[in-house]
Enzyme design. Structure first.
Site, PDB file in Angstrom:
ATOM      1  N   ARG A 101       1.018  -1.104   0.061  1.00 61.80           N
ATOM      2  CA  ARG A 101       0.027  -0.077   0.113  1.00 61.80           C
ATOM      3  C   ARG A 101       0.720   1.169   0.238  1.00 61.80           C
ATOM      4  NH1 ARG A 101      -5.333   1.236   1.808  1.00 61.80           N
ATOM      5  NH2 ARG A 101      -5.635   3.049   3.051  1.00 61.80           N
ATOM      6  N   HIS A 128      -7.049   1.031  -7.224  1.00 67.67           N
ATOM      7  CA  HIS A 128      -7.130   0.426  -5.901  1.00 67.67           C
ATOM      8  C   HIS A 128      -7.838  -0.994  -6.271  1.00 67.67           C
ATOM      9  CE1 HIS A 128      -7.626  -0.267  -1.735  1.00 67.67           C
ATOM     10  NE2 HIS A 128      -8.510   0.952  -1.368  1.00 67.67           N
ATOM     11  N   GLN A 131     -10.044  -3.164  -3.547  1.00 72.94           N
ATOM     12  CA  GLN A 131     -11.275  -2.617  -3.155  1.00 72.94           C
ATOM     13  C   GLN A 131     -12.441  -2.853  -3.952  1.00 72.94           C
ATOM     14  OE1 GLN A 131     -12.144  -0.733  -0.156  1.00 72.94           O
ATOM     15  NE2 GLN A 131     -14.065  -1.465  -0.858  1.00 72.94           N
ATOM     16  N   ASP A 224     -16.709   8.360  -2.608  1.00 62.81           N
ATOM     17  CA  ASP A 224     -15.340   8.467  -1.853  1.00 62.81           C
ATOM     18  C   ASP A 224     -14.998   9.812  -1.395  1.00 62.81           C
ATOM     19  OD1 ASP A 224     -13.136   7.363  -0.820  1.00 62.81           O
ATOM     20  OD2 ASP A 224     -12.032   7.331  -2.718  1.00 62.81           O
ATOM     21  N   CYS A 264     -16.025   3.181   0.201  1.00 58.87           N
ATOM     22  CA  CYS A 264     -14.995   2.646   0.360  1.00 58.87           C
ATOM     23  C   CYS A 264     -14.414   2.809   1.823  1.00 58.87           C
ATOM     24  CB  CYS A 264     -13.739   2.440  -0.572  1.00 58.87           C
ATOM     25  SG  CYS A 264     -13.191   3.898  -0.729  1.00 58.87           S
ATOM     26  N   ARG A 292     -13.582  -7.319   1.659  1.00 61.02           N
ATOM     27  CA  ARG A 292     -12.255  -6.972   1.337  1.00 61.02           C
ATOM     28  C   ARG A 292     -11.547  -8.254   1.731  1.00 61.02           C
ATOM     29  NH1 ARG A 292      -9.744  -2.034   1.120  1.00 61.02           N
ATOM     30  NH2 ARG A 292      -7.941  -3.289   0.939  1.00 61.02           N
TER      31      ARG A 292
END
Length: 312
Positions: A101, A128, A131, A224, A264, A292
């Site tokens: 990450r 991402h 996700q 988001d 998310c 996830r």
């Protein structure tokens, strides 16, 4: 060939379906796959704050029979004290998979070029994809088949989630609409790539400045945070620019009556989404957060199977 997941279009439509099918199976029977039994080690590197990513990968790796190795990116000094190439070679000799990450997509691609084991994008500034696998699993649970469904992403389309929704939804054969203020639409090259994928899968891609046009009749509404990590200095300016893109009950009234709402997380109630929408009956954000783990377990098992015998 060693397989990685660096961006959403690293999976073909058939491969994406395989991973989601396995995720459904593993959600119902968590210990049905033991791809990391031994236990084999998965290195997890975090250069950015994390809650869901770290928790879901650690739990999922354990359920696959493996051992999660936590690597603090700042302590390792990746790109400062140690080059990305050297870190990749070192971790590739200790672990069966590297999960990272971080900030720059280019650094992740360098890691993949030198690690000799599968590398997974656990978030970069550009994409991402983990996700999105969880999000597609959640849509499938609540809406059935993905192909032909319409999803509207409303907010900062220039962030990693905007880019990933374009690629992943197009791969699934969905109709994806992104609405953002001028200057905050997804990268043109990503949109062009998504259009190319959609032409093969039967999906479609639409970019619009009007959030109501994007949401009209949609099966899924997604937003988001307006202030992604690293953009904190722009918070006040962004709050003013994005005001019309907040997901409210009034905006949701333009979507299909049975539409679901996704985020998310972390969510900032009263900014990009109203609290009564996030906590309301159309919200599936907690399913997203749980999924996830299931989606990433399926991804790890898929990548290890595809890469079997290829470790350098």
């Amino acid at each position: 060939m060693i397989r990685h997941l660096l961006r959403d279009d690293d999976l073909s439509p058939d491969e994406q379906r395989q991973v989601l099918d396995l995720a459904v199976r593993l959600k119902a029977a968590p210990y049905d796959a033991r791809a990391l039994a031994g236990p084999r080690t998965v290195a997890m590197i975090f250069d950015k704050p994390t809650l869901r990513t770290q928790a879901s990968f650690a739990a999922g790796i354990a359920e696959l029979g493996g051992h999660p190795m936590l690597v603090d990116g700042s302590l390792a000094g990746i790109g400062v004290r140690e080059s990305v190439e050297d870190v990749a070679r070192i971790l590739g000799r200790q672990a069966s998979v590297v999960v990272w990450r971080t900030f720059a997509q280019a650094d992740l691609e360098t890691m993949a070029a030198y690690a000799g084991v599968p590398v997974v994008n656990a978030l970069t500034d550009e994409f991402h994809p983990c996700q999105l696998l969880a999000d597609l699993l959640t849509v499938r649970e609540h809406k059935g088949d993905l192909a032909g469904r319409t999803v509207a992403f409303v907010g900062d389309g220039a962030c990693n989630m905007g880019n990933s929704w374009l690629l992943a939804a197009a791969t699934a054969g969905m109709h994806v609409r992104v609405s953002a203020p001028e200057g905050y639409l997804p990268d043109a090259s990503v949109a062009e790539r998504a259009c190319g994928i959609a032409a093969d899968t039967g999906g479609s891609v639409e970019l619009t400045a009007d959030p109501r046009d994007a949401v009209a009749g949609a099966d899924v509404v997604v937003t988001d945070t307006w202030v992604s990590m690293g953009k904190e200095a722009e918070a006040a300016e962004r709050a003013e620019v994005f005001g019309a893109w907040r997901v409210t009950g009034e905006l949701m009234s333009a979507a299909a009556p049975d539409a679901i709402v996704m985020h998310c997380l972390p969510a900032y109630r009263g900014r990009e989404i109203d609290a009564d929408v996030l906590e309301g009956p159309q919200s599936v954000v907690w399913d997203e957060a749980e999924n996830r783990r299931h989606a990433q377990k399926a991804l790890l098992a898929f990548l290890l199977e595809q890469s079997a015998g290829q470790r350098r």
